[in-house]
Design a protein around this motif. Sequence first.
Motif, PDB file in Angstrom:
ATOM      1  N   HIS A 182       2.393   8.713  -7.938  1.00 13.14           N
ATOM      2  CA  HIS A 182       2.367   9.852  -8.856  1.00 13.14           C
ATOM      3  C   HIS A 182       3.715   9.978  -9.578  1.00 13.14           C
ATOM      4  O   HIS A 182       4.778   9.739  -8.988  1.00 13.14           O
ATOM      5  N   ALA A 217      -7.613   7.369  -1.403  1.00 12.62           N
ATOM      6  CA  ALA A 217      -8.174   8.658  -1.829  1.00 12.62           C
ATOM      7  C   ALA A 217      -9.685   8.595  -1.869  1.00 12.62           C
ATOM      8  O   ALA A 217     -10.368   9.580  -1.559  1.00 12.62           O
ATOM      9  N   LEU A 275      -2.346   6.455  -4.129  1.00 13.31           N
ATOM     10  CA  LEU A 275      -2.233   7.060  -5.453  1.00 13.31           C
ATOM     11  C   LEU A 275      -1.186   8.161  -5.460  1.00 13.31           C
ATOM     12  O   LEU A 275      -0.493   8.366  -6.466  1.00 13.31           O
ATOM     13  N   HIS A 310      -4.882  13.517  -3.701  1.00 15.49           N
ATOM     14  CA  HIS A 310      -4.083  12.295  -3.671  1.00 15.49           C
ATOM     15  C   HIS A 310      -2.920  12.368  -2.685  1.00 15.49           C
ATOM     16  O   HIS A 310      -2.193  11.386  -2.528  1.00 15.49           O
ATOM     17  N   GLU A 362      -6.645   0.944  -5.228  1.00 14.35           N
ATOM     18  CA  GLU A 362      -5.623   1.994  -5.233  1.00 14.35           C
ATOM     19  C   GLU A 362      -4.255   1.447  -4.833  1.00 14.35           C
ATOM     20  O   GLU A 362      -3.224   1.880  -5.376  1.00 14.35           O
TER      21      GLU A 362
END
Length: 512
Positions: free
Chosen positions: A202, A256, A198, A193, A264
């Motif tokens: 996080h 990703a 994405l 990632h 995403e």
Amino acid sequence: MRQAKWHLVIPHSTSRSPSLGQSPGQPSLGQPSLGPFPLGAHPEAGGVRFAVASSVAEAVDVCLVGSDGSERRVPLGERTFGVWHGVVPGVGPGQRYGYRVHGPWDPDRELRCDPAKLLVDPYARRVRGAVTDLDVAAERGRDSLGAVPLSVVTAHGGPDTGTRPGVPWERTVLYELHVGGFTRTHPDVPPEHRGTYLGLGHPAVLAYLTDLGVTTVELLPVQAFCDEPSLQHRGRHNYWGYSPLALLAVHPGYAAVPGAEVEEFRTMVGALHAAGIEVVLDVVPNHTCEGGVDGPTLAYRGLDAPGYYLRGDLTGCGNTLDAGSPTVVRLVTDALRYWAGELGVDGFRFDLASVLGRPHGGAFDPDAPLLTAIVTDPLLSGCKLIAEPWDATAEGYRVGGFGVQYAEWNGRYRDAVRDFWRGRSGVSELASRLAGSSDLYAASGRRPWASVNFVTAHDGFTLRDLVSYDRKHNDANGEGGTDGTDDNRSWNCGVEGETDDPGIVGLRARQA
């Protein structure tokens, strides 16, 4: 009362090859659709409705490309308000496609219709592929299928983008970042990632941003972009993204999972919103990746060059979109509405925004059609709107000159802080900038927060550069130092570049 009837209009063009690329038993014309709008490719019951604008075309084919590279051409049989449109049954989301335009080739009148060129849909919401042969993409008469990107039919909807944080302007702390670079080496982000949408969403990244006090991230371009011709000739790639291909498409290079960029991106927006962080996009509606007239024909040039481009160039990038063209005004506002409405973003920073206020390449007008269309739109008027108030010309330098609903990158704040920092100016100018630059913004009714204050950004020197170099050293990119400004207002603290002198190293650390 006269009875209404559907009519399929078969355009005539001596340059057309109606049977080329068509499979036996397939319809030769797109079936009737209810109208030309919205533009783009939209799945409907039993098929997809295609609509593309071209005021100069004599005929337009939508070309469906199979997984094996085969092509089926379906002429669009209806033309309404300069838009070619029709429904093609039996196709759906995931279908790769492009357009071929039949019409005049007359460079003296900026007309460059070439049916050999497979064109990206300006309204594509996904694109796939890259330019693999610049000569094929540029030379008239050479079929570009297989050498250029393709559009992809995309369904609406996706993961929830959450509730907009709605941070007031006076509390806004912007953090400019590059999606591909920001998490590329982050140890807490899973390797798969890093450098992706994405990755930016996080939890470890969100915690870092909130701990800094960031309320709003400003993402460097995430609209689908392509390497411009000058880079391709040198075998290099565009890292920053200021070379747009399709203004509605999410850039696929930060996904990703290939092909999952829309989902995403929406997931990232939802995660940032859940953390109370707004999402502002750096958008580039002033030029495209096609470069100058000798560059590749990828979309706009082949569809309707006079409808999209100025004859001159205000951007220094080889071409300039004409902010006075209804086609451009519609494209830009439709794209912004898609990003704000469908994808959930909270605002926009307009690259070289002065171009948007210079219809047909003329003098700057803060009430120009495109700038006005944005601030009077019911959805866009509620977004954060930030202008980079200059272009590549003297006429375009308009710090303090935009309308009341636009905040501005305050270049005079940047310059004042840098000059004071290196002892080149007194406190008076610095005080005016720190106090909100009322000399620039108050007369138009704007508040101090209309000034977006910054010292460094993606343009020019980094903070470390400012205390390490007196002049630029852009040696690695092969451009011989011709790129970028020479007006960096920096001080090397006594030695040009890297040094192990403890006194200078310490001075630089105190400065920055």
